[in-house]
Design a protein around this motif. Structure first.
Motif, PDB file in Angstrom:
ATOM      1  N   THR A 189      43.856  32.495  39.471  1.00  0.00           N
ATOM      2  CA  THR A 189      43.908  33.833  40.051  1.00  0.00           C
ATOM      3  C   THR A 189      45.288  34.042  40.664  1.00  0.00           C
ATOM      4  N   ASP A 258      41.693  40.484  47.982  1.00  0.00           N
ATOM      5  CA  ASP A 258      40.610  41.110  47.214  1.00  0.00           C
ATOM      6  C   ASP A 258      40.893  41.039  45.715  1.00  0.00           C
ATOM      7  N   GLN A 259      42.161  41.177  45.357  1.00  0.00           N
ATOM      8  CA  GLN A 259      42.537  41.116  43.943  1.00  0.00           C
ATOM      9  C   GLN A 259      42.217  39.739  43.369  1.00  0.00           C
ATOM     10  N   GLU A 261      40.097  37.508  44.524  1.00  0.00           N
ATOM     11  CA  GLU A 261      38.650  37.315  44.532  1.00  0.00           C
ATOM     12  C   GLU A 261      38.004  38.014  43.336  1.00  0.00           C
ATOM     13  N   ALA A 262      38.450  39.247  43.061  1.00  0.00           N
ATOM     14  CA  ALA A 262      37.899  40.008  41.936  1.00  0.00           C
ATOM     15  C   ALA A 262      38.250  39.358  40.599  1.00  0.00           C
ATOM     16  N   GLU A 263      39.460  38.848  40.486  1.00  0.00           N
ATOM     17  CA  GLU A 263      39.861  38.180  39.240  1.00  0.00           C
ATOM     18  C   GLU A 263      38.926  37.014  38.935  1.00  0.00           C
ATOM     19  N   GLU A 266      35.070  38.338  38.511  1.00  0.00           N
ATOM     20  CA  GLU A 266      34.860  39.079  37.262  1.00  0.00           C
ATOM     21  C   GLU A 266      35.173  38.258  36.012  1.00  0.00           C
ATOM     22  N   LYS A 287      27.962  41.938  45.200  1.00  0.00           N
ATOM     23  CA  LYS A 287      29.380  41.808  44.836  1.00  0.00           C
ATOM     24  C   LYS A 287      29.523  41.364  43.378  1.00  0.00           C
ATOM     25  N   PHE A 288      29.531  40.054  43.126  1.00  0.00           N
ATOM     26  CA  PHE A 288      29.841  39.588  41.771  1.00  0.00           C
ATOM     27  C   PHE A 288      28.656  38.961  41.046  1.00  0.00           C
TER      28      PHE A 288
END
Length: 435
Positions: A189, A258-259, A261-263, A266, A287-288
């Protein structure tokens, strides 16, 4: 989290029905219930919703007002300084390392002998002032390392068993990065240097060279100077993070937590440096919704001899303090609230879900697989990488300089010597300023 919120909602509804038939007199003491109020300045943004819900439940049960304010990520020290200057200052706050004791110890109530102190099963991570008074208590223990999406790792043709040191980690990451287009995901990430993310590298990653240097030199107290013996190892893992990733160079300066974490959440990256506190975010349906069985945490390997026997980085900066300058009623209210948090079903449920293992007699066993893995490393005879960064002097200022140097090195192609200077000379400067 759903289970916890349902529990709290039921509690609040039941207490509301009781309240319809009986008005509480908050001006009188009923048994051990305090008549003051509580103001908690929360350290962790990711736990804000849970604390707000718990505070509301406690107020519904006791009539004692509990206000929870959560500092922005990376801004706790600045926020605490500003809030402590106000008339209505926090009654409960965070003092998580020796630097914080130096800065805020004069505000701290001696917690020895209090009900919450007596509920503890260990005092190994409590902090004391120069007079030997316990000024803050460690309320949870955490671990950090490299979180791995095992499903993606296997999809790329690799397994956890391959990764035992930096050399093998790099080989796997290099292969995944080289095939990122065909795989549909990358190795790491984004190693963002925005304030919401940079603490992972100026604090947690920086722990690696500090831990090994202090281990070699048998350092047992905050040193006035450091040598930077293992900064080449720090460079090796940082270079890997910032090369084998979809986000590189100048883009890292503004990449957020946040970027990253999202990478990971997702499925866009296999590896994500972070800690046990991320488990609930990654696995929660809100969330995920990641499958816990697909998650693992491995040590941060950086090329140190013998690191095949390393475990996870374990320790805490989560330590509660009470404002001794608050009114007697507010101090009692705060101590009562803290004791309720660590003894009640609602409080211990929240602590287990949000923070993992907690050193209290009534603590619940968390479902967090990362803690099970931390314990497994210990059981297998691996050494624990302790939190040497807790000794950082003027922690915010020192980290800011390291982040600035990392940015110049990474985005501008600057010299690694800039990072060494910020790391080593910056430590000496900040220590001298504090002392």
């Amino acid at each position: 989290m759903k289970k916890f919120l349902a529990l709290i909602l039921a509690l609040v509804m039941a207490l509301s029905l009781v309240a319809c038939g009986e008005k509480k007199d908050d001006t009188k003491t009923d048994g051990d219930t305090a008549t003051g109020s509580v103001y908690y300045l929360n350290f962790k943004p990711e736990s804000d919703a849970a604390w707000q819900t718990l505070a509301a439940a406690y107020t519904a049960e006791t009539g004692v007002p509990v206000k929870v304010v959560t500092a922005a990520s990376g801004q706790y020290d600045t926020t605490l300084t500003a809030e402590m200057d106000k008339d209505a200052a926090p009654t409960m706050f965070q003092v998580g390392n020796l630097g914080a004791v130096n800065s805020y110890g004069e505000f701290c109530y001696n917690l020895e002998g209090t009900d919450v102190y007596n509920q503890m099963t260990t005092h190994d991570f409590d902090l004391k002032n120069a007079d030997g008074e316990t000024v803050s208590i460690g309320y949870c223990y955490e671990a950090f390392g490299i979180i791995v999406n095992k499903a993606l790792l296997e999809k790329a043709g690799h397994s956890l068993d391959e990764i035992t040191n930096f050399e093998s980690l790099k080989a796997v990451a290099d292969d995944i990065h080289a095939r990122a287009a065909e795989l549909g995901f990358d190795a790491f990430t984004s190693a963002g240097l925005d304030g919401s993310s940079s603490w992972r590298f100026s604090g947690h990653l920086a722990n690696m060279p500090l831990f090994y240097e202090f281990r070699d030199d048998n350092v047992t107290a905050q040193p006035a100077t450091i040598k930077g013996t293992y900064l080449d190892n720090y460079k090796a893992i940082w270079d890997l993070y910032t090369t084998d990733s979809a986000t590189t160079g100048a883009a890292l300066l503004s990449a957020t937590g946040d970027q990253a974490e999202a990478e990971f959440g997702e499925g866009k990256a296999v590896f994500y440096q972070n800690g046990t506190w991320e488990f609930s975010n990654l696995t929660s349906a809100e969330k995920f919704g990641m499958n816990a069985d697909d998650l693992a945490m491995i040590p941060i390997y950086c090329g140190v001899e013998g690191e095949e026997k390393a475990g996870l980085c374990c320790g805490t900066e989560n330590c509660w303090a009470v404002n001794k300058n608050a009114s007697e009623a507010d101090i009692k209210a705060t101590l009562d609230f803290m004791n309720w948090v660590v003894t009640s079903d609602a409080g211990t449920t929240m602590l287990a879900e949000q923070f993992g293992p907690c050193p209290f007699k009534n603590a619940k066993t968390p479902e967090n697989v990362f803690f099970a893995q931390a314990n497994e490393y210990v059981a297998n005879g691996n050494y624990t990488v302790t939190w040497a960064f807790n000794w950082t002097p003027a922690v915010d200022d020192w980290r800011a300089a390291v982040v600035d140097a990392l940015g110049k090195y990474t985005a501008d192609g600057g010299s690694w010597d800039t990072v060494k200077t910020a790391f080593v000379e910056g430590w000496a400067t900040q220590y001298a300023n504090e002392h």
